[in-house]
Every structure is written in C-alpha cells, then in structure tokens.
Design a protein around this motif. Structure first.
Motif, PDB file in Angstrom:
ATOM      1  N   THR A  96       0.887  -1.217  -0.034  1.00 12.27           N
ATOM      2  CA  THR A  96       0.073  -0.116  -0.147  1.00 12.27           C
ATOM      3  C   THR A  96       0.845   1.362  -0.036  1.00 12.27           C
ATOM      4  O   THR A  96       0.413   2.246  -0.484  1.00 12.27           O
ATOM      5  CB  THR A  96      -0.792   0.053   1.155  1.00 12.27           C
ATOM      6  OG1 THR A  96      -1.999   1.014   0.845  1.00 12.27           O
ATOM      7  CG2 THR A  96      -0.406   0.213   2.558  1.00 12.27           C
ATOM      8  N   ASP A  99       1.778   1.612  -3.570  1.00 13.81           N
ATOM      9  CA  ASP A  99       0.601   2.089  -4.404  1.00 13.81           C
ATOM     10  C   ASP A  99       0.286   3.443  -4.234  1.00 13.81           C
ATOM     11  O   ASP A  99      -0.147   4.272  -5.083  1.00 13.81           O
ATOM     12  CB  ASP A  99      -0.354   1.129  -4.054  1.00 13.81           C
ATOM     13  CG  ASP A  99      -0.512  -0.194  -4.718  1.00 13.81           C
ATOM     14  OD1 ASP A  99       0.693  -0.346  -5.483  1.00 13.81           O
ATOM     15  OD2 ASP A  99      -1.144  -1.139  -4.298  1.00 13.81           O
ATOM     16  N   SER A 100       0.510   3.891  -3.047  1.00  8.71           N
ATOM     17  CA  SER A 100      -0.104   5.137  -2.841  1.00  8.71           C
ATOM     18  C   SER A 100       1.044   6.418  -2.857  1.00  8.71           C
ATOM     19  O   SER A 100       0.761   7.682  -2.875  1.00  8.71           O
ATOM     20  CB  SER A 100      -0.513   5.461  -1.355  1.00  8.71           C
ATOM     21  OG  SER A 100       0.600   5.054  -0.172  1.00  8.71           O
ATOM     22  N   GLU A 218      -2.968   3.859   6.076  1.00  8.11           N
ATOM     23  CA  GLU A 218      -3.597   2.398   5.488  1.00  8.11           C
ATOM     24  C   GLU A 218      -2.078   1.414   6.049  1.00  8.11           C
ATOM     25  O   GLU A 218      -2.441   0.459   6.677  1.00  8.11           O
ATOM     26  CB  GLU A 218      -3.966   2.265   4.315  1.00  8.11           C
ATOM     27  CG  GLU A 218      -4.432   1.012   4.085  1.00  8.11           C
ATOM     28  CD  GLU A 218      -5.024   0.856   2.658  1.00  8.11           C
ATOM     29  OE1 GLU A 218      -6.164   1.577   2.540  1.00  8.11           O
ATOM     30  OE2 GLU A 218      -4.603   0.261   1.450  1.00  8.11           O
ATOM     31  N   ALA A 265      -2.115  -7.113  -2.162  1.00  8.38           N
ATOM     32  CA  ALA A 265      -2.953  -5.834  -2.213  1.00  8.38           C
ATOM     33  C   ALA A 265      -4.063  -6.232  -1.389  1.00  8.38           C
ATOM     34  O   ALA A 265      -4.411  -7.219  -1.341  1.00  8.38           O
ATOM     35  CB  ALA A 265      -3.027  -5.390  -3.611  1.00  8.38           C
ATOM     36  N   TYR A 266      -4.574  -5.003  -0.601  1.00  8.04           N
ATOM     37  CA  TYR A 266      -5.864  -5.323   0.000  1.00  8.04           C
ATOM     38  C   TYR A 266      -6.930  -5.390  -0.874  1.00  8.04           C
ATOM     39  O   TYR A 266      -7.209  -4.488  -1.939  1.00  8.04           O
ATOM     40  CB  TYR A 266      -6.289  -4.175   0.850  1.00  8.04           C
ATOM     41  CG  TYR A 266      -7.507  -3.926   1.516  1.00  8.04           C
ATOM     42  CD1 TYR A 266      -7.945  -4.878   2.676  1.00  8.04           C
ATOM     43  CD2 TYR A 266      -8.564  -2.910   1.041  1.00  8.04           C
ATOM     44  CE1 TYR A 266      -9.063  -4.711   3.111  1.00  8.04           C
ATOM     45  CE2 TYR A 266      -9.611  -3.126   1.477  1.00  8.04           C
ATOM     46  CZ  TYR A 266     -10.081  -3.928   2.498  1.00  8.04           C
ATOM     47  OH  TYR A 266     -11.473  -3.605   3.292  1.00  8.04           O
TER      48      TYR A 266
END
Length: 308
Positions: A96, A99-100, A218, A265-266
């Motif tokens: 995360t 990704d962010s 997160e 990944a969530y």
C-alpha cells in the motif's frame, strides 16, 4: 550449496533488522521492480532471478525463510507456502505504501468515490444476493455525502460542529493520527480503554466506512494489526469478484481482512453476520449469512456523481 542454505548461513551472524528497516528494504526492492517494469521495458529472466533471491534473502534475515513449493512457482511469481499473519500484513503495508506513493492530497471541498461489490450467501438454503454500491463521501465532512448501502441510497448531512466519527472520516482529523504502528495500536486500543479485539475492530472500521487515508496510515494500520496477539491467517479464500486471497482475522471476530495471494494488495473484507433481535434481554442473530465485500475502485473527485 543451494540458495536457501546460503541465505540461512548469511543470516546466522546478522542481527534481526527493525520493522522500519525491513519495510524500507522491501519498498526499495518494489520500486526497483516497478521501475524495471515501466512501459516499454522487458523484465529479463536474470532480473527476475535476482529479485526472487533478494526477496528470499530479505525474508530470511527478517526472521525465517519462506519456502515456495515446486508446484507453486509460476510465471506470475511464487505463492508462499508458509506465511504468518504478521508477515502477510507487513507485506500488505509495503504494497500500500508503494501504491499510494505520489498520490495527491485531496482538497477539503472534494469527495472520496468508492465502488464496492458485495456478495452475500445465506446459511440456510444457500440463497445469494449481490449489490454494487457507489458512494461519495465529503473529504472534510462539511458537505452532504451520498452513500449507497446494499443498493439503498442515503443522503448523509454534513457533520455538525465538533461532531467527529470514530475512527474519524475527515481527512484533516485522520492526518493527526500516528503512522507509527505501536502508537497507532495504542490509539486503536483507545488509550488502554479497549482490548485487542477492540483494536482489531477499530482497524476494520477504517475500511467499512469510506474515508481518504492520509499517506502512511493504511500501511500503519496493517502493521498495527500485525502486533495484535492471536491474529490468524486463512488461505484459499476467494473474494466477491473471484480473486484468490488470504484472509487475516481475530478470534471471535465477524470480520476478516482479505489480501491478494500474489501481490498482497488489499482486496476487501469478509463478514459473518445476521439480523439481530432482542430475545429475553439478549441480542440473538437470525438469518445468518457470509458476506464478501470487494473494493473495486476508489478515487478523489470534485462533485457527487462524478467518477474517477
């Protein structure tokens, strides 16, 4: 000498790294893979081998070698045969963060758009229902929001002055929350007023109700849950969209986080629930069901009705 033996001998005289060092190493490795895999670039077999060995070495030095069976090695990467719930959550945190990276901070006058696919199967009779919910949540809570829940649209009024949800939904309030996992876990335990189950459920609430998560929060929430004693892992889980996943839950909790088996990944939440009613002064559940909630899409938009 095989590669895993060499890694074990390498790790024997090396003190275990901190969580911060381990996460930083994984993040650097992920960035290298992403950069090598940019549009127009081909990932060579030699590079893939180097990445696999580096990943194995990082896992070994971090406190134990994770072994993939021969049948689990494929073109998309290895599936880990032995993986603890805590290690999975750390990998999800690394994912995360990657990704962010570079995402813009939303303005207070914008909205968080979320699209969630829900599949519910009732225990009695196996009846199945599905919904695709879309919601637009005011970033700072100062504007009305439109929330869809099981197909029904709710028009939520702005938050009143000094009104705060727990955990907060407003970006400015969440930005004040700690991103250090230990400090965040204490916050999720409500400063000692709650127990480990309370902490797990508060972490779940970050994902039940749509909200824009500030950078690092997160990831820190996954790392905080990794520190909760008793968390467990369930393999071979499929989400509402048919994606293969691994679930992480807490004993006697009705919720479970779901992560992709390969990318970490969530994906969404799994929920065991029912319709509650009071019987002899006690809450009793009927019409029990198992529910899969898949996060399909999220984004920041300028107005209600707009999609990313």
């Amino acid at each position: 000498m095989d590669d895993l033996t060499a890694v074990r001998e390498l790790a024997a005289d090396v003190p275990p790294p901190t969580d911060e060092a381990r996460s930083a190493a994984r993040a650097r490795l992920h960035r290298a893979v992403v950069q090598e895999g940019r549009p127009g670039a081909l990932l060579s077999r030699r590079l893939m081998f180097r990445v696999a060995v580096a990943g194995t070495a990082a896992a070994a030095v971090a406190g134990g070698v994770v072994v993939a069976t021969r049948d689990e090695r494929d073109a998309d990467g290895p599936r880990m045969a032995t993986l603890s719930a805590a290690e999975l959550l750390h990998r999800a945190a690394d994912r995360t963060r990657a990704d962010s990276a570079g995402l813009p901070i939303p303005r207070n006058d914008q909205y968080l758009y979320t699209k969630t696919y829900i599949s519910r199967t009732y225990a009695e009779g196996g009846r199945r229902r599905t919904w695709t919910d879309e919601s637009w949540t005011s970033v700072d809570g100062s504007k009305p929001s439109r929330r869809q829940e099981y197909g029904k649209v709710h028009h939520d009024p702005p938050l009143a002055e000094h009104e705060v949800m727990w955990p907060p939904t407003e970006y400015t309030a969440l930005a004040k929350w700690p991103t250090d996992p230990d400090a965040l876990l204490d916050r999720l335990r409500m400063g000692g007023r709650g127990d480990d189950r309370t902490a797990f459920m508060n972490a779940v609430q970050f994902f039940v109700v749509p909200r824009v998560m500030p950078p690092g929060l997160e990831a820190a929430s996954f790392e905080a849950v990794a520190r909760i004693p008793g968390i467990r892992i369930d393999r071979g889980v499929v989400d509402a969209l048919g994606r293969q996943g691994i679930a992480v839950s807490y004993p006697e909790s009705d919720f479970a986080f779901l992560f992709d088996t390969k990318s970490y990944a969530y994906l969404g939440l799994n929920v065991d629930g029912g319709t509650g009613e009071m019987v002899d002064g006690r809450m009793k559940l009927r019409d029990r069901y198992h529910e899969l909630r898949a996060r399909q899409e999220t984004g920041v938009v300028d107005r209600i009705g707009q999609r990313p």
